[in-house]
Design a protein around this motif. Structure first.
Motif, PDB file in Angstrom:
ATOM      1  N   GLY A 183       0.814  -1.213   0.000  1.00  0.00           N
ATOM      2  CA  GLY A 183       0.000   0.000   0.000  1.00  0.00           C
ATOM      3  C   GLY A 183       0.849   1.265   0.000  1.00  0.00           C
ATOM      4  N   LEU A 184       1.918   1.251   0.808  1.00  0.00           N
ATOM      5  CA  LEU A 184       2.816   2.408   0.873  1.00  0.00           C
ATOM      6  C   LEU A 184       3.535   2.633  -0.456  1.00  0.00           C
ATOM      7  CD1 LEU A 184       4.378   1.995   4.444  1.00  0.00           C
ATOM      8  CD2 LEU A 184       2.836   3.815   3.673  1.00  0.00           C
ATOM      9  N   ILE A 185       3.899   1.555  -1.133  1.00  0.00           N
ATOM     10  CA  ILE A 185       4.543   1.668  -2.443  1.00  0.00           C
ATOM     11  C   ILE A 185       3.603   2.330  -3.445  1.00  0.00           C
ATOM     12  CG2 ILE A 185       5.325   0.326  -4.455  1.00  0.00           C
ATOM     13  CD1 ILE A 185       6.638  -1.627  -2.464  1.00  0.00           C
ATOM     14  N   MET A 186       2.349   1.917  -3.432  1.00  0.00           N
ATOM     15  CA  MET A 186       1.364   2.488  -4.358  1.00  0.00           C
ATOM     16  C   MET A 186       1.147   3.979  -4.097  1.00  0.00           C
ATOM     17  SD  MET A 186      -1.309  -0.727  -4.348  1.00  0.00           S
ATOM     18  CE  MET A 186      -2.539   0.042  -5.385  1.00  0.00           C
ATOM     19  N   VAL A 187       0.976   4.345  -2.829  1.00  0.00           N
ATOM     20  CA  VAL A 187       0.766   5.755  -2.473  1.00  0.00           C
ATOM     21  C   VAL A 187       2.010   6.576  -2.811  1.00  0.00           C
ATOM     22  CG1 VAL A 187       0.383   7.362  -0.560  1.00  0.00           C
ATOM     23  CG2 VAL A 187      -0.916   5.225  -0.680  1.00  0.00           C
ATOM     24  N   SER A 188       3.183   6.017  -2.497  1.00  0.00           N
ATOM     25  CA  SER A 188       4.439   6.721  -2.765  1.00  0.00           C
ATOM     26  C   SER A 188       4.663   6.929  -4.252  1.00  0.00           C
ATOM     27  CB  SER A 188       5.623   5.930  -2.179  1.00  0.00           C
ATOM     28  OG  SER A 188       5.467   5.754  -0.792  1.00  0.00           O
TER      29      SER A 188
ATOM     30  N   LEU B  82      10.378   0.524  -1.827  1.00  0.00           N
ATOM     31  CA  LEU B  82       9.789   1.696  -1.159  1.00  0.00           C
ATOM     32  C   LEU B  82      10.872   2.703  -0.780  1.00  0.00           C
ATOM     33  CD1 LEU B  82       7.295   3.082   0.166  1.00  0.00           C
ATOM     34  CD2 LEU B  82       7.814   1.756   2.240  1.00  0.00           C
ATOM     35  N   PHE B  83      11.978   2.186  -0.245  1.00  0.00           N
ATOM     36  CA  PHE B  83      13.074   3.060   0.194  1.00  0.00           C
ATOM     37  C   PHE B  83      13.631   3.877  -0.971  1.00  0.00           C
ATOM     38  CE2 PHE B  83      17.694   3.673   0.717  1.00  0.00           C
ATOM     39  CZ  PHE B  83      17.707   4.449   1.867  1.00  0.00           C
TER      40      PHE B  83
ATOM     41  N   LYS C 267      -4.661  13.952  -6.254  1.00  0.00           N
ATOM     42  CA  LYS C 267      -5.892  13.314  -6.719  1.00  0.00           C
ATOM     43  C   LYS C 267      -5.898  13.131  -8.233  1.00  0.00           C
ATOM     44  CE  LYS C 267     -10.948  13.760  -6.623  1.00  0.00           C
ATOM     45  NZ  LYS C 267     -12.101  14.608  -6.236  1.00  0.00           N
ATOM     46  N   GLN C 268      -5.429  14.153  -8.962  1.00  0.00           N
ATOM     47  CA  GLN C 268      -5.409  14.042 -10.414  1.00  0.00           C
ATOM     48  C   GLN C 268      -4.379  13.029 -10.886  1.00  0.00           C
ATOM     49  OE1 GLN C 268      -5.484  18.619 -10.739  1.00  0.00           O
ATOM     50  NE2 GLN C 268      -6.287  17.957 -12.701  1.00  0.00           N
ATOM     51  N   SER C 269      -3.246  12.982 -10.202  1.00  0.00           N
ATOM     52  CA  SER C 269      -2.236  11.972 -10.539  1.00  0.00           C
ATOM     53  C   SER C 269      -2.792  10.567 -10.351  1.00  0.00           C
ATOM     54  CB  SER C 269      -0.991  12.153  -9.660  1.00  0.00           C
ATOM     55  OG  SER C 269      -0.384  13.382  -9.899  1.00  0.00           O
ATOM     56  N   MET C 270      -3.528  10.365  -9.260  1.00  0.00           N
ATOM     57  CA  MET C 270      -4.118   9.056  -8.982  1.00  0.00           C
ATOM     58  C   MET C 270      -5.150   8.688 -10.045  1.00  0.00           C
ATOM     59  SD  MET C 270      -5.633   7.670  -5.373  1.00  0.00           S
ATOM     60  CE  MET C 270      -6.910   8.920  -5.273  1.00  0.00           C
ATOM     61  N   GLU C 271      -5.973   9.652 -10.455  1.00  0.00           N
ATOM     62  CA  GLU C 271      -6.981   9.387 -11.486  1.00  0.00           C
ATOM     63  C   GLU C 271      -6.339   9.037 -12.827  1.00  0.00           C
ATOM     64  OE1 GLU C 271      -9.382  12.882 -11.522  1.00  0.00           O
ATOM     65  OE2 GLU C 271     -10.670  12.218  -9.856  1.00  0.00           O
TER      66      GLU C 271
ATOM     67  N   PHE D 261      11.706   2.639 -12.424  1.00  0.00           N
ATOM     68  CA  PHE D 261      13.144   2.408 -12.272  1.00  0.00           C
ATOM     69  C   PHE D 261      13.529   2.368 -10.794  1.00  0.00           C
ATOM     70  CE2 PHE D 261      16.557   2.751 -15.610  1.00  0.00           C
ATOM     71  CZ  PHE D 261      15.794   2.246 -16.645  1.00  0.00           C
ATOM     72  N   ALA D 262      13.062   3.363 -10.036  1.00  0.00           N
ATOM     73  CA  ALA D 262      13.384   3.423  -8.604  1.00  0.00           C
ATOM     74  C   ALA D 262      12.888   2.168  -7.884  1.00  0.00           C
ATOM     75  CB  ALA D 262      12.759   4.669  -7.985  1.00  0.00           C
ATOM     76  N   LEU D 263      11.664   1.755  -8.191  1.00  0.00           N
ATOM     77  CA  LEU D 263      11.083   0.569  -7.556  1.00  0.00           C
ATOM     78  C   LEU D 263      11.893  -0.683  -7.888  1.00  0.00           C
ATOM     79  CD1 LEU D 263       8.767  -0.826  -6.000  1.00  0.00           C
ATOM     80  CD2 LEU D 263       7.512  -0.956  -8.162  1.00  0.00           C
ATOM     81  N   LEU D 264      12.184  -0.887  -9.173  1.00  0.00           N
ATOM     82  CA  LEU D 264      12.898  -2.094  -9.605  1.00  0.00           C
ATOM     83  C   LEU D 264      14.320  -2.134  -9.069  1.00  0.00           C
ATOM     84  CD1 LEU D 264      11.707  -2.320 -13.324  1.00  0.00           C
ATOM     85  CD2 LEU D 264      11.099  -3.891 -11.472  1.00  0.00           C
ATOM     86  N   ILE D 265      15.024  -1.005  -9.140  1.00  0.00           N
ATOM     87  CA  ILE D 265      16.415  -0.980  -8.683  1.00  0.00           C
ATOM     88  C   ILE D 265      16.486  -1.134  -7.166  1.00  0.00           C
ATOM     89  CG2 ILE D 265      18.474   0.480  -8.482  1.00  0.00           C
ATOM     90  CD1 ILE D 265      17.802   1.504 -11.319  1.00  0.00           C
ATOM     91  N   GLY D 266      15.540  -0.524  -6.442  1.00  0.00           N
ATOM     92  CA  GLY D 266      15.485  -0.722  -4.997  1.00  0.00           C
ATOM     93  C   GLY D 266      15.226  -2.178  -4.641  1.00  0.00           C
ATOM     94  N   MET D 267      14.300  -2.807  -5.364  1.00  0.00           N
ATOM     95  CA  MET D 267      14.014  -4.232  -5.152  1.00  0.00           C
ATOM     96  C   MET D 267      15.244  -5.084  -5.437  1.00  0.00           C
ATOM     97  SD  MET D 267      10.259  -4.296  -7.011  1.00  0.00           S
ATOM     98  CE  MET D 267      10.153  -6.087  -7.107  1.00  0.00           C
TER      99      MET D 267
END
Length: 355
Positions: free
Chosen positions: A21-26, A310-311, A41-45, A80-86
């Protein structure tokens, strides 16, 4: 006892769901910030509309003006940030088990020095000037350097018997020092001020080169690596016990060490090729996750992967927002955050590598 087991299981799944959930919000927050501010809100939509092919979210006239900014510029960077952090955190957890050393990270076996040598050669000597390699010269050089270094470490550690954890670390230190010397030699003789500046910036790590064109290769390699190691928890746990215990269990740790090294070198080499050197992620994230879930890799691996992603998303956010209109190298951010955290864990003394 059964009740305690159930509560531990519930605790584990609650934390995993919280991390997702934190990853999605971040991710939504990350695509909202920049020189052009986009309301959350617009970014989420826009993201919901895009990811669900129009079934969720909305795309009104106002949102359409932000569509290209999010999809073409910011979304690849977040991925990129998500994949490289993982990938970095996963490789760190695996390396710490492989060499039985809590100070291990994806770069301990000379992979970073090899990648740095390859990239330095590409930038300053001109590997990327040809027509075929003009677009991927630095990435190709860094990846090739990382893989050749890993092979050299494997060969050296296997001379005179099986590749043990101690021999792997010593071989990595020697090969890494040799690569660093050659890199320094190239920089010393290079008459290219702009190239030296590029090498310096690259060595600090950056996600500025992220694009949709590079994402598929990175995603395939990192996600396949994650899928593989999620099912290797039994062997990784055995590595923490040592070679003697492995023999009684009928597991050939030497063969697994070589295999794991090749896979982690492939993952790390790809990440370094695209984003440069990003330190401390693979060192501190497995330690933090181990403090939450314990040393059992059955739970540790997934938690480490998610926390690492996430980090790095937040490290990238900080690199873009700490100084107005200036993007700091992400490696500086991870080092500034990682160093105090690691010092705290050392001083606290309430934490053991084995659990």
């Amino acid at each position: 006892m059964a009740t305690n087991g159930v509560s531990k299981s519930n605790y584990y799944y609650m934390i995993i769901l919280l991390l997702i959930g934190l990853i999605m919000v971040s991710a939504v927050y990350s695509v909202s910030i920049g020189q052009v501010h986009i309301p959350f809100k617009q970014s989420m939509e826009i993201m919901l509309h895009t990811l669900t092919n129009g079934r969720l979210g909305s795309l009104n006239v106002e949102n359409e003006s932000y569509l290209n900014i999010i999809l073409q510029v910011r979304m690849p960077r977040v991925i990129f940030a998500l994949l490289i952090g993982m990938g970095l955190s996963l490789c760190g957890a695996v390396m710490q088990a492989v060499v039985q050393n809590p100070l291990a990270d994806p770069y301990i076996l000379g992979i970073s020095s090899g990648a740095s040598l390859g990239a330095t050669f590409a930038i300053l000597v001109g590997l990327g000037s040809g027509a075929v390699l003009s677009q991927f010269g630095v990435a190709f050089g860094a990846f090739t350097g990382a893989m050749l270094t890993s092979i050299a470490v494997l060969v050296l550690s296997s001379i005179g018997g099986k590749a043990t954890s101690v021999k792997l670390v010593l071989s990595g230190v020697v090969i890494g020092a040799l690569c660093s010397s050659f890199s320094s030699l190239i920089i010393y003789f290079a008459n290219n001020a702009e190239g030296i500046k590029t090498v310096t910036f690259w060595s600090m790590g950056s996600l500025a080169s992220s694009s949709w064109g590079k994402t598929p290769i990175l995603a395939i390699i990192v996600l396949l690596g994650c899928a593989l190691f999620l099912f290797q928890h039994r062997v990784l746990n055995t590595m923490l016990l040592g070679d003697e215990s492995a023999i009684t269990l009928g597991i050939n740790l030497s063969a697994y060490r070589k295999f794991y090294m090749i896979v982690t070198a492939l993952i790390t080499g790809t990440m370094v090729a695209y984003a440069g050197m990003i330190g401390f992620v693979g060192l501190i994230i497995p330690h933090i996750t181990r403090g939450i879930f314990g040393a059992d890799h059955k739970r540790l691996t997934l938690g480490t992967i998610l926390l690492g992603g996430l980090f790095l998303i937040w490290a990238d956010i900080l690199s873009r927002t700490l100084i107005t209109n200036v993007e700091l190298p992400i490696g500086i951010i991870t080092s500034v955050i990682g160093s105090p955290l690691f010092i705290y864990m050392i001083v606290k003394k309430g934490y053991n590598f084995g659990g």
